[in-house]
Scaffold this active site. Structure first.
Site, short mmCIF file in Angstrom:
data_model
loop_
_atom_site.label_atom_id
_atom_site.label_comp_id
_atom_site.label_asym_id
_atom_site.label_seq_id
_atom_site.Cartn_x
_atom_site.Cartn_y
_atom_site.Cartn_z
N TYR A 45 65.84 37.23 108.99
CA TYR A 45 66.30 37.80 107.73
C TYR A 45 66.00 36.78 106.63
CZ TYR A 45 69.52 39.56 104.15
OH TYR A 45 70.07 40.04 102.99
N LYS A 90 72.79 28.36 100.84
CA LYS A 90 74.04 28.08 101.58
C LYS A 90 74.59 26.66 101.35
CE LYS A 90 73.23 31.84 104.75
NZ LYS A 90 74.14 32.92 104.95
N ASP A 102 62.10 29.17 106.17
CA ASP A 102 63.32 29.64 105.52
C ASP A 102 64.47 28.86 106.13
OD1 ASP A 102 65.61 30.84 104.70
OD2 ASP A 102 64.94 32.89 105.06
#
Ligand code: PMP
Length: 430
Positions: free
Chosen positions: A145, A268, A240
Site C-alpha cells: 500500500y 509516520k 516506500d
C-alpha cells in the site's frame, strides 16, 4: 458482557458520526464491527477510551508513535512551538532542521521535500521518477500500500484488501494500465515483467517489508534483484519507507538491509504523531523538483513547523537513545509468547516479525506474500482480536496491519499482554 455494553459512550458518538461521515469514520481502516471505540486521551503505551477503558496499544496510530503517546519531550516542544503560531506559509527553522536531520540519517538522501502524508510522498516520488526517466509505467507489488492515490491503488493491501475492493471505482483504466503488479518476493515474475515491458518502466516502488499485509519480510534475494534491475538512470527504485523509516533502524530499511534506493518516501515516525510525509534522494533527482526544477509539487501545509518540531524531537530522542535493540527484544518476546501459545494448543499459525513490527496469521504455516496472507484464517484473527480487546490489549483490527512496539511499553505491559495471549488463545480453542 457484549461489546455494546462495554463501549456505550462510543456507540452514542458513532451513531452521530454515521449521520455525517461516510461509514462514521475519517479513514476506512479505523472502522471495525460493530463500531470503533472513541479515544479521549492517550499516554505512553495506553489508550483511554470515552467509556473508561484503558488499553495497551500495539496499533500506535498505525505506526508513527515509536516513542509512545504524548512523550514528554515531544509534548513540551510542540506546546512551546504552538504558542508561536501554527503555520505561516513562509520557511521556518523547524522544517530546515528536520530536513537536515533526514539528510543526515537516511542513506542516499541529499535533498528532501516535506509534504503532509505518505500518500503525497509516493505520488510525488512516482511523478519525479516518471519525469526523470521519461517512462510512464511503474511496477508495484501485490499487497503493498502506497497511499490512496490512483496510480498505486491497484492490488493494494491494508484497508483496500479488507474491503475486498483493491481497485477502487473512479480510477481511470488508463491510469491503472500503467501500473504493473507483481507478487511480493517473486523474483521470477518481477524479472519477467521488467524484461517484457523493459523501456516502458520508469519506476519500481516497494515496501521493503510488506507492512500493509501484516508483516511479510523480504526474501534475501528479492530486494537485491530489484536493485539490480533498476539502473539508477533509466528506472528508479523507490523504497516506500513510510512504515520502515526510523522503525527498523535510524536509517530505515536501506540501512537495515544494506540496499540503496534511488528515492525514499517517509511519513509516520517522521512526524512524531503529527501529520507529515516526505520524499528524498540524491541531488541528481531532487533538483528536478519545483521550484529548482519543473516537476511540480506543492502544499499549503508542507513543512508545517508544528509537525516538523514533533518529528525533529522524535528523531533526536531516537538518535540519543538508539532503542532499536530494546524495541526488537520486546517484540521478540511477544512474538515468541504467541508462537509458544499456538504450539502448546496445537493451533496452526505463524508469527512473522521484523524488528519491532510483527503479525500473527492463523491457519497457515508460512506467509511469504499477499496470496498467503489472503489465505490465512481471518475469522480466527478477528476472534483473537476481540478476545485481546476484552483483555485490555489493542491491536489493529485487521490481519493486514502490523503490530508495533514503542519505547513506552513497560515490563508490566508485556506481562499483561502475555497473559492476555494465554486467555485469548484458550478461548479460541475452547
Ligand atoms: N505507504 C505506506 C507503506 C503506508 O503504510 C501508508 C499508510 N499506512 C502510506 C504510504 C500512506 O500514508 P498516509 O496515510 O500518511 O497518506
Amino acid at each position: 458482557m457484549g461489546y455494546e455494553d462495554e463501549f456505550p459512550e462510543s456507540l452514542e458518538l458513532f451513531k452521530r458520526a454515521e449521520r455525517v461521515m461516510p461509514g462514521g469514520v475519517s479513514s476506512p481502516v479505523r472502522r471495525f464491527d460493530p463500531y470503533p471505540f472513541y479515544v479521549e486521551r492517550a499516554e505512553g503505551s495506553r489508550l483511554y477510551t470515552v467509556d473508561g477503558h484503558v488499553l495497551i496499544d500495539y496499533c500506535l496510530a498505525f505506526g508513527p508513535l515509536i516513542l509512545g503517546h504524548a512523550h514528554p519531550e515531544v509534548v513540551e516542544a510542540v506546546v512551546e512551538r504552538v504558542r508561536e503560531g501554527f503555520h505561516y506559509g513562509t520557511p521556518t527553522l523547524p522544517e530546515l532542521k528536520l530536513a537536515e536531520k533526514v539528510v543526515e540519517l537516511v542513506p542516499n538522501v541529499e535533498k528532501v521535500r516535506l509534504v503532509n502524508t505518505g500518500t503525497e510522498a509516493t505520488m510525488s516520488a512516482i511523478r519525479l521518477a516518471r519525469a526523470y526517466t521519461g517512462r510512464e509505467k511503474i511496477v508495484k507489488f501485490e499487497g503493498c500500500y502506497h497511499g490512496a492515490h490512483d496510480a498505486v491503488l491497484v492490488r493494494a493491501g491494508s484497508g483496500a484488501s479488507e474491503l475486498g475492493a483493491p481497485d477502487s471505482p473512479g480510477i481511470p483504466e488508463s491510469v491503472a494500465e500503467n501500473t504493473l503488479v507483481c507478487p511480493f518476493n517473486d523474483v521470477e515474475a518481477f524479472v519477467e515483467t521488467v524484461e517484457r515491458f523493459d523501456e516502458e518502466i520508469g519506476a519500481v516502488i516497494v515496501e521493503p517489508v510488506l507492512g500493509n499485509a501484516g508483516c511479510v519480510p523480504p526474501d534475501e534475494e528479492f530486494l537485491k534483484v530489484l536493485r539490480e534491475y533498476c539502473d539508477g538512470t533509466e528506472r528508479l527504485l523507490i523504497f516506500d519507507e513510510v512504515i520502515t523509516g526510523f522503525r527498523l533502524e535510524l536509517g530505515g530499511a536501506q540501512e537495515y538491509y544494506g540496499i540503496d534506493a534511488d528515492l525514499v518516501c517517509l511519513g509516520k515516525i517522521l512526524g512524531g504523531g503529527l501529520p507529515i510525509g516526505a520524499f528524498g534522494g540524491p541531488e541528481e533527482y531532487m533538483s528536478r523538483v519545483a521550484p529548482e526544477g519543473k516537476v511540480y509539487q506543492a502544499g499549503t501545509f508542507n513543512g508545517n513547523p508544528v509537525s516538523a518540531t514533533a518529528g525533529l524531537v522524535t528523531l533526536e530522542v531516537l538518535e540519543r537513545e538508539r532503542p532499536y535493540d530494546e524495541l526488537s527484544s520486546k517484540a521478540e518476546r511477544l512474538a515468541s509468547a504467541l508462537e509458544d501459545g499456538l504450539e502448546d494448543r496445537g493451533i496452526e499459525g505463524v508469527v512473522n516479525r521484523v524488528e519491532s513490527m510483527f503479525q500473527v496469521y492463523f491457519g497457515i504455516e508460512e506467509v511469504r506474500d499477499y496470496a498467503d496472507v489472503n489465505s490465512a484464517d481471518h475469522d480466527a484473527f478477528k476472534r483473537f482480536h476481540r478476545e485481546l480487546l476484552e483483555h485490555g490489549v489493542w491491536i489493529a483490527a485487521s490481519n493486514y496491519e502490523a503490530w508495533f512496539l514503542s519505547i513506552a511499553h513497560t515490563e508490566t505491559d508485556l506481562e499483561r499482554t502475555e497473559e492476555a495471549f494465554e486467555e485469548a488463545l484458550d478461548r479460541l480453542t475452547g
